[in-house]
Write a protein that holds these residues in place. Sequence first.
Motif, PDB file in Angstrom:
ATOM      1  N   LEU A  35     -13.695 -23.813-103.029  1.00 29.63           N
ATOM      2  CA  LEU A  35     -14.285 -25.148-103.102  1.00 29.63           C
ATOM      3  C   LEU A  35     -13.821 -25.893-104.345  1.00 29.63           C
ATOM      4  CD1 LEU A  35     -16.377 -27.220-102.035  1.00 29.63           C
ATOM      5  CD2 LEU A  35     -18.094 -26.041-103.411  1.00 29.63           C
ATOM      6  N   GLY A  36     -13.780 -25.180-105.481  1.00 30.02           N
ATOM      7  CA  GLY A  36     -13.365 -25.820-106.729  1.00 30.02           C
ATOM      8  C   GLY A  36     -11.929 -26.300-106.686  1.00 30.02           C
ATOM      9  N   VAL A  37     -11.024 -25.437-106.219  1.00 34.42           N
ATOM     10  CA  VAL A  37      -9.599 -25.815-106.137  1.00 34.42           C
ATOM     11  C   VAL A  37      -9.413 -26.963-105.159  1.00 34.42           C
ATOM     12  CG1 VAL A  37      -7.303 -25.015-105.422  1.00 34.42           C
ATOM     13  CG2 VAL A  37      -8.755 -23.533-106.816  1.00 34.42           C
ATOM     14  N   GLY A 324      -9.471 -17.080-103.040  1.00 38.54           N
ATOM     15  CA  GLY A 324     -10.142 -18.372-103.148  1.00 38.54           C
ATOM     16  C   GLY A 324      -9.188 -19.515-103.408  1.00 38.54           C
ATOM     17  N   SER A 325      -8.220 -19.320-104.312  1.00 39.22           N
ATOM     18  CA  SER A 325      -7.349 -20.415-104.755  1.00 39.22           C
ATOM     19  C   SER A 325      -6.331 -20.838-103.703  1.00 39.22           C
ATOM     20  CB  SER A 325      -6.617 -20.016-106.043  1.00 39.22           C
ATOM     21  OG  SER A 325      -7.522 -19.818-107.091  1.00 39.22           O
ATOM     22  N   LEU A 326      -5.728 -19.872-103.010  1.00 39.22           N
ATOM     23  CA  LEU A 326      -4.676 -20.225-102.046  1.00 39.22           C
ATOM     24  C   LEU A 326      -5.221 -21.014-100.851  1.00 39.22           C
ATOM     25  CD1 LEU A 326      -2.426 -17.027-102.168  1.00 39.22           C
ATOM     26  CD2 LEU A 326      -2.181 -19.187-103.406  1.00 39.22           C
ATOM     27  N   PRO A 327      -6.344 -20.578-100.216  1.00 39.02           N
ATOM     28  CA  PRO A 327      -6.920 -21.432 -99.171  1.00 39.02           C
ATOM     29  C   PRO A 327      -7.383 -22.787 -99.721  1.00 39.02           C
ATOM     30  CG  PRO A 327      -7.797 -19.213 -98.995  1.00 39.02           C
ATOM     31  CD  PRO A 327      -7.048 -19.288-100.298  1.00 39.02           C
ATOM     32  N   GLY A 328      -7.917 -22.782-100.972  1.00 41.53           N
ATOM     33  CA  GLY A 328      -8.319 -24.043-101.599  1.00 41.53           C
ATOM     34  C   GLY A 328      -7.140 -24.969-101.806  1.00 41.53           C
ATOM     35  N   LEU A 329      -5.990 -24.386-102.173  1.00 37.81           N
ATOM     36  CA  LEU A 329      -4.754 -25.163-102.337  1.00 37.81           C
ATOM     37  C   LEU A 329      -4.356 -25.819-101.020  1.00 37.81           C
ATOM     38  CD1 LEU A 329      -2.101 -25.938-103.831  1.00 37.81           C
ATOM     39  CD2 LEU A 329      -1.210 -23.699-103.187  1.00 37.81           C
ATOM     40  N   VAL A 330      -4.353 -25.044 -99.940  1.00 40.76           N
ATOM     41  CA  VAL A 330      -3.960 -25.572 -98.626  1.00 40.76           C
ATOM     42  C   VAL A 330      -4.929 -26.668 -98.173  1.00 40.76           C
ATOM     43  CG1 VAL A 330      -3.651 -24.991 -96.185  1.00 40.76           C
ATOM     44  CG2 VAL A 330      -2.836 -23.419 -97.956  1.00 40.76           C
ATOM     45  N   THR A 394      -4.427 -24.669-109.382  1.00 38.87           N
ATOM     46  CA  THR A 394      -4.414 -23.396-108.652  1.00 38.87           C
ATOM     47  C   THR A 394      -4.397 -22.218-109.624  1.00 38.87           C
ATOM     48  OG1 THR A 394      -3.161 -24.479-106.880  1.00 38.87           O
ATOM     49  CG2 THR A 394      -3.225 -22.082-106.862  1.00 38.87           C
ATOM     50  N   LEU A 395      -3.558 -22.294-110.642  1.00 39.13           N
ATOM     51  CA  LEU A 395      -3.499 -21.219-111.643  1.00 39.13           C
ATOM     52  C   LEU A 395      -4.812 -21.099-112.405  1.00 39.13           C
ATOM     53  CD1 LEU A 395       0.108 -21.670-113.112  1.00 39.13           C
ATOM     54  CD2 LEU A 395      -0.711 -19.869-111.572  1.00 39.13           C
ATOM     55  N   PHE A 396      -5.447 -22.240-112.663  1.00 38.07           N
ATOM     56  CA  PHE A 396      -6.725 -22.227-113.364  1.00 38.07           C
ATOM     57  C   PHE A 396      -7.781 -21.490-112.542  1.00 38.07           C
ATOM     58  CE2 PHE A 396     -10.725 -24.064-114.932  1.00 38.07           C
ATOM     59  CZ  PHE A 396     -10.542 -23.915-116.294  1.00 38.07           C
ATOM     60  N   GLY A 397      -7.767 -21.711-111.223  1.00 39.87           N
ATOM     61  CA  GLY A 397      -8.698 -21.015-110.340  1.00 39.87           C
ATOM     62  C   GLY A 397      -8.478 -19.511-110.363  1.00 39.87           C
TER      63      GLY A 397
END
Length: 424
Positions: A35-37, A324-330, A394-397
């Motif tokens: 959610l955050g990303v 979490g980050s990769l789906p958030g990125l997409v 993304t890296l931050f997540g």
Amino acid sequence: MNKSWINFVSKRFSLVDHKGSTAVNSRLATAGICLGVMTLITVMSVMNGFQHKFIDSILEISSYHAQVENLSSEDEKALFDFNSNKIVAAVPYLQAQSLVVSESGKESPALIRAIHQNVMEMDLGFKNEIKMVSGYFALDEEDSIVLGYKLAKSLGVKTGSKINLFAVSGSSSVPLINNNRIFTVKGIFSCGYHEINSMYAFINLDAGKKVFGTEDLIYGIKIKNPDNYKGFEKLIKKKIPDIKISFWDEYNKSFFSALRTEKNMLFLMTVLIFIVVAVNIFNSMRKLVYSRQMEIAAMSALGGNKKDIQLIFVFRGLKTGLLGSLPGLVLGIFLSLNVSKVFMLISKCQYLIQYAIYSITDPSQKLFLTENPMYAVYASISARMIPSEIIMITLFGILSCVISSWLASRNVLKISISEVLHED
């Protein structure tokens, strides 16, 4: 460090912990990072689009990337002979403040800019930003004028109307007030910046020289790489040592600073999501380390290095961050590319909810319901994604999970095998 062993043990722990509070905390952490990303990418992309809509209009129509004044004829020739690989356009203009009066007696302050009649051919950036609402951007005749649509509205004029530049802040060789500076409105334009729409009017350059009483041209310069304007300044000053040049960052400083502050505050507010998730991961990982004391002691007794054992939990945090980050990125990129559809969908959902509520509570009010027009305004904003920002988010997540897991698992290094076995 035995990577295969660390990976194997981490997977075994994950399989064992697929139920209970540990699994719930892990899923919540993964969902929070996602959610955050997603939110941060979408918010920053929309904000970039919102800001650049203003900035592009200011740079392409008003301030240019650089402005040059008081050029001699030799310097003027040298400017146009300057490396064409660096300059996209060099547009001469004059400008002055004016009080404009329409035939109906309505009046409004305006900034009158006199430009070359072929400006649309000379400056493609200007052409792309100017959207004609009515008529044409035609400055072929000396009495032609093109107005911003807000200025035209305040004067109550349309294409073909006559207006008078009643007062003009020109040189001392022309009168301040004159009833005979009559111009015909050839077109009405719109752009992405309210102030230009409400203040700007364009006339022919030859007409400007007569109306303003001066021939001291200003040259608006568009350069290929405006971010590297310092390098451009060095190059052009080598070619023209006495040139007086100023750049875009010197104009509208307060406005650009306000936009930057607004973006930073939004970024800070959204980063709080990561902080909350990181704290949740930290707490759940500490509980996990405590619940695995026996396994940690057994691995240590069998020769496991405590640093490697700590990396088992760090690896688990890395996995949570990636999931979490990769789906958030997409999702963030998808929402950014379809932001107009998202806003319109929200508008329709809000309308349907209100319609359903009024159908139950007060059916007579249904006739007055309409979709919120502000969503149409939001939908007109094109999101602008900056790759460096997306990568950083993304890296931050991912790093927020890794760092919180590393901090929580430091207790592994303090566990004494004898104490654990004795307590058991």
